[in-house]
Enzyme design. Structure first.
Site, PDB file in Angstrom:
ATOM      1  N   ARG A 137      -9.761  -5.633  -4.246  1.00 29.42           N
ATOM      2  CA  ARG A 137      -8.600  -4.819  -3.842  1.00 29.42           C
ATOM      3  C   ARG A 137      -8.143  -5.130  -2.410  1.00 29.42           C
ATOM      4  NH1 ARG A 137      -6.964   0.922  -4.438  1.00 29.42           N
ATOM      5  NH2 ARG A 137      -6.941   1.938  -2.419  1.00 29.42           N
ATOM      6  N   GLU A 167       3.468   3.407  -8.820  1.00 30.19           N
ATOM      7  CA  GLU A 167       2.277   3.058  -9.598  1.00 30.19           C
ATOM      8  C   GLU A 167       2.807   2.632 -10.966  1.00 30.19           C
ATOM      9  OE1 GLU A 167      -0.705   2.819  -8.461  1.00 30.19           O
ATOM     10  OE2 GLU A 167      -0.981   4.263  -6.854  1.00 30.19           O
ATOM     11  N   HIS A 189       2.506  -0.846  -6.731  1.00 30.07           N
ATOM     12  CA  HIS A 189       1.074  -0.760  -7.035  1.00 30.07           C
ATOM     13  C   HIS A 189       0.908  -0.512  -8.534  1.00 30.07           C
ATOM     14  CE1 HIS A 189      -0.683  -0.048  -2.859  1.00 30.07           C
ATOM     15  NE2 HIS A 189       0.624  -0.006  -2.620  1.00 30.07           N
ATOM     16  N   TYR A 219      -5.445  13.437  -4.376  1.00 30.50           N
ATOM     17  CA  TYR A 219      -6.336  12.991  -3.312  1.00 30.50           C
ATOM     18  C   TYR A 219      -5.486  12.531  -2.140  1.00 30.50           C
ATOM     19  CZ  TYR A 219      -5.652   8.012  -4.595  1.00 30.50           C
ATOM     20  OH  TYR A 219      -5.128   6.770  -4.852  1.00 30.50           O
ATOM     21  N   PHE A 247      -2.455   1.418 -11.396  1.00 26.87           N
ATOM     22  CA  PHE A 247      -1.636   1.797 -12.531  1.00 26.87           C
ATOM     23  C   PHE A 247      -1.354   3.297 -12.493  1.00 26.87           C
ATOM     24  CE2 PHE A 247      -4.340  -1.697 -14.063  1.00 26.87           C
ATOM     25  CZ  PHE A 247      -3.383  -2.575 -14.528  1.00 26.87           C
ATOM     26  N   GLU A 301      -4.080  -5.580  -8.541  1.00 25.60           N
ATOM     27  CA  GLU A 301      -3.009  -4.919  -9.300  1.00 25.60           C
ATOM     28  C   GLU A 301      -1.971  -5.966  -9.694  1.00 25.60           C
ATOM     29  OE1 GLU A 301      -2.010  -1.673  -6.646  1.00 25.60           O
ATOM     30  OE2 GLU A 301      -4.072  -0.919  -6.720  1.00 25.60           O
TER      31      GLU A 301
HETATM   32  O1  0X9 Z   1      -4.659   4.825  -3.107  1.00 24.69           O
HETATM   33  C1  0X9 Z   1      -3.678   4.079  -2.955  1.00 24.69           C
HETATM   34  O2  0X9 Z   1      -3.575   3.289  -2.014  1.00 24.69           O
HETATM   35  C2  0X9 Z   1      -2.556   4.109  -4.001  1.00 24.69           C
HETATM   36  N1  0X9 Z   1      -3.110   4.116  -5.323  1.00 24.69           N
HETATM   37  S1  0X9 Z   1      -3.822   2.766  -5.912  1.00 24.69           S
HETATM   38  O3  0X9 Z   1      -4.399   3.106  -7.186  1.00 24.69           O
HETATM   39  N2  0X9 Z   1      -2.698   1.680  -6.189  1.00 24.69           N
HETATM   40  O4  0X9 Z   1      -4.772   2.266  -4.962  1.00 24.69           O
HETATM   41  C3  0X9 Z   1      -1.767   5.380  -3.813  1.00 24.69           C
HETATM   42  C4  0X9 Z   1      -1.124   5.541  -2.467  1.00 24.69           C
HETATM   43  C5  0X9 Z   1      -0.346   6.800  -2.386  1.00 24.69           C
HETATM   44  N3  0X9 Z   1       0.262   7.004  -1.136  1.00 24.69           N
HETATM   45  C6  0X9 Z   1      -0.292   7.685  -0.094  1.00 24.69           C
HETATM   46  N4  0X9 Z   1      -1.459   8.225  -0.180  1.00 24.69           N
HETATM   47  N5  0X9 Z   1       0.430   7.814   0.965  1.00 24.69           N
HETATM   48 ZN    ZN Z   2      -2.664  -0.062  -5.162  1.00 27.35          ZN
END
Ligand code: 0X9
Ligand code: ZN
Length: 434
Positions: A237, A388, A310, A366, A312, A186
């Protein structure tokens, strides 16, 4: 002849670099109802799908699909009537195009200003970011301290700046902690953190901030993954550790944002080392997440605001991300989140999406446990958010957010940060009760 050979070798090296993405495509996926979004969540879990931009109701996300997944996933989307279309027809070529753009821009930057310390017209290698932190600390010793609490798994420094008018000695000041680059691919995340450094010490337009707050700014939590995403696997990632399980040497790395001790290894995470959302062999198995944890604890009683950058999706997300319930501080979380989003939107470009603010589970639909913003909030930091940032290349050839938008994103994000920091100051002026 020699020039020809060198040129040939250069281009074959460039085009061989992304060979692993030959035949891959990315697709926009646009669920139009909550039920459709839920189904996308089911498919995501079933096929272990890699969404590089998360969809929301009425907002397209982007999923990357290896050749073997293209047929079953598009069929499942068709069967469910969920709108989708090709985003990038040929990922390998798109990455090659991005590389060429970045190379060209790097030459322009060099020619224009002889290698300005931290240019914002391009993505920067980890070494450039480290140099910048070191130089800023040297140039502004009154207010800036460079800290290198540990090295990464592969031995790179994990560095952050403490910025304070009192060397962190005035304990009545609220602390603001911002990190970036935990997800290495990212790339728009680290520059938003270095830009905050720039605005706090080099080009100060909001002097009240440093008067009232102490800052901790950590641009790249995961330097090994960041390096690897430049040199080898663009969509890397995770971290790069190989000591997690028997198959770790074959499938290195842990998803840093599944590795925090908050309902660790329960939701939206995998216990298989090869998965992109592998949570690790235990909570805080990674030195990179332990560094963040230790910063959060060190100033816990006065940290008012924690932000983790983070991309997008143009979203500001808050707890609880594993199950969609709200914390006792949900009203303030939402108010400050909206305040930040409004400030960003005011400066945003017309073709950038407006920010959405909300509980991360409800907005993304999710659940994900082990994330840093949930951990920070759970231990008592009253305001904790995942940003994001906006992306991707809009109507352009490449895959990433075009480098021409880096500065724009930094500037608008800074407006959001300023709004959030000031609101945090009003809410938690010396009265944080973790
Ligand atoms: O999935 C993640 O880690 C984050 N999105 S990403 O596309 N940058 O990977 C979102 C994290 C959201 N926060 C929590 N689930 N607590
Ligand atoms: Zn991320």
């Amino acid at each position: 002849m020699r020039i020809f050979v060198v040129t040939f070798l250069f281009f074959s090296a460039v085009s061989a670099k992304h060979e692993q993405y030959a035949g891959w495509k990315s697709y926009y996926v646009g669920p139009s109802t909550t039920a459709e979004l839920k189904l996308v969540g089911v498919l995501k879990a079933q096929y272990d799908l890699d969404f590089i931009s998360n969809p929301a109701v009425g907002r397209e996300g982007v999923v990357v699909l290896s050749p073997d997944l293209q047929e079953p996933v598009t069929k499942a989307l068709n069967d469910a009537g969920i709108s989708h279309r090709v985003h990038v027809e040929d990922l390998k070529t798109a990455f090659d195009v991005d590389d060429e753009n970045i190379e060209r821009q790097a030459r322009v930057t060099l020619a224009r200003n002889g290698g300005k310390r931290m240019p914002y017209d391009n993505y920067q290698e980890i070494e450039v970011i480290d140099n910048y932190l070191e130089e800023i600390a040297e140039k502004y010793p009154e207010t800036v301290t460079l800290v290198n609490p540990a090295n990464s798994y592969e031995g790179r420094p994990i560095q952050y700046l403490k910025i304070s008018t009192t060397n962190f000695e005035d304990e009545s000041k609220p602390v603001i902690f911002i990190d970036g680059g935990i997800h290495s691919r990212e790339w728009i995340s680290p520059p938003t953190v270095t830009w905050a450094i720039h605005k706090l010490v080099e080009n100060v337009t909001e002097p009240d901030l440093l008067e009232k707050f102490d800052f901790i700014l950590l641009p790249v939590v995961n330097p090994d993954g960041y390096k690897f995403s430049f040199t080898t696997t663009r969509l890397w990632r995770k971290t790069r550790s190989t000591d997690q399980s028997q198959i770790s040497p074959m499938c290195p790395g842990v998803d840093g944002n599944r590795n925090f001790d908050f309902f660790w290894n329960t939701v939206g995470t995998s216990s298989i080392a090869c998965a992109d959302n592998y949570g690790g062999s235990r909570a805080f198995s990674e030195i990179e997440t332990r560094v963040v944890r230790d910063i959060l604890h060190e100033h816990l009683e006065r940290t008012a605001l924690y932000l983790t950058m983070h991309s997008f999706g143009s979203m500001i997300l808050y707890a609880w991300g594993h199950n969609g319930t709200l914390s006792n501080n949900a009203l303030n979380l939402h108010m400050v989140g909206v305040g930040m989003a409004e400030a960003i939107d005011e400066l945003s470009l017309p073709h950038f999406p407006r920010y959405r603010v909300g509980n991360s589970f409800l907005v993304l639909n999710y659940g994900a446990s082990g994330a840093s913003e949930d951990y920070a909030h759970a231990i008592g930091i009253p305001l904790a958010y995942t940003y994001e940032l906006p992306g991707l290349s809009i109507g352009l050839q490449g895959f990433i957010l075009d480098p021409r938008y880096i500065e724009q994103v930094c500037k608008e994000t800074w407006e959001g940060l300023v709004a959030g920091i000031r609101m945090a100051g009003e809410l938690y002026d010396g009265v944080i009760d973790p």
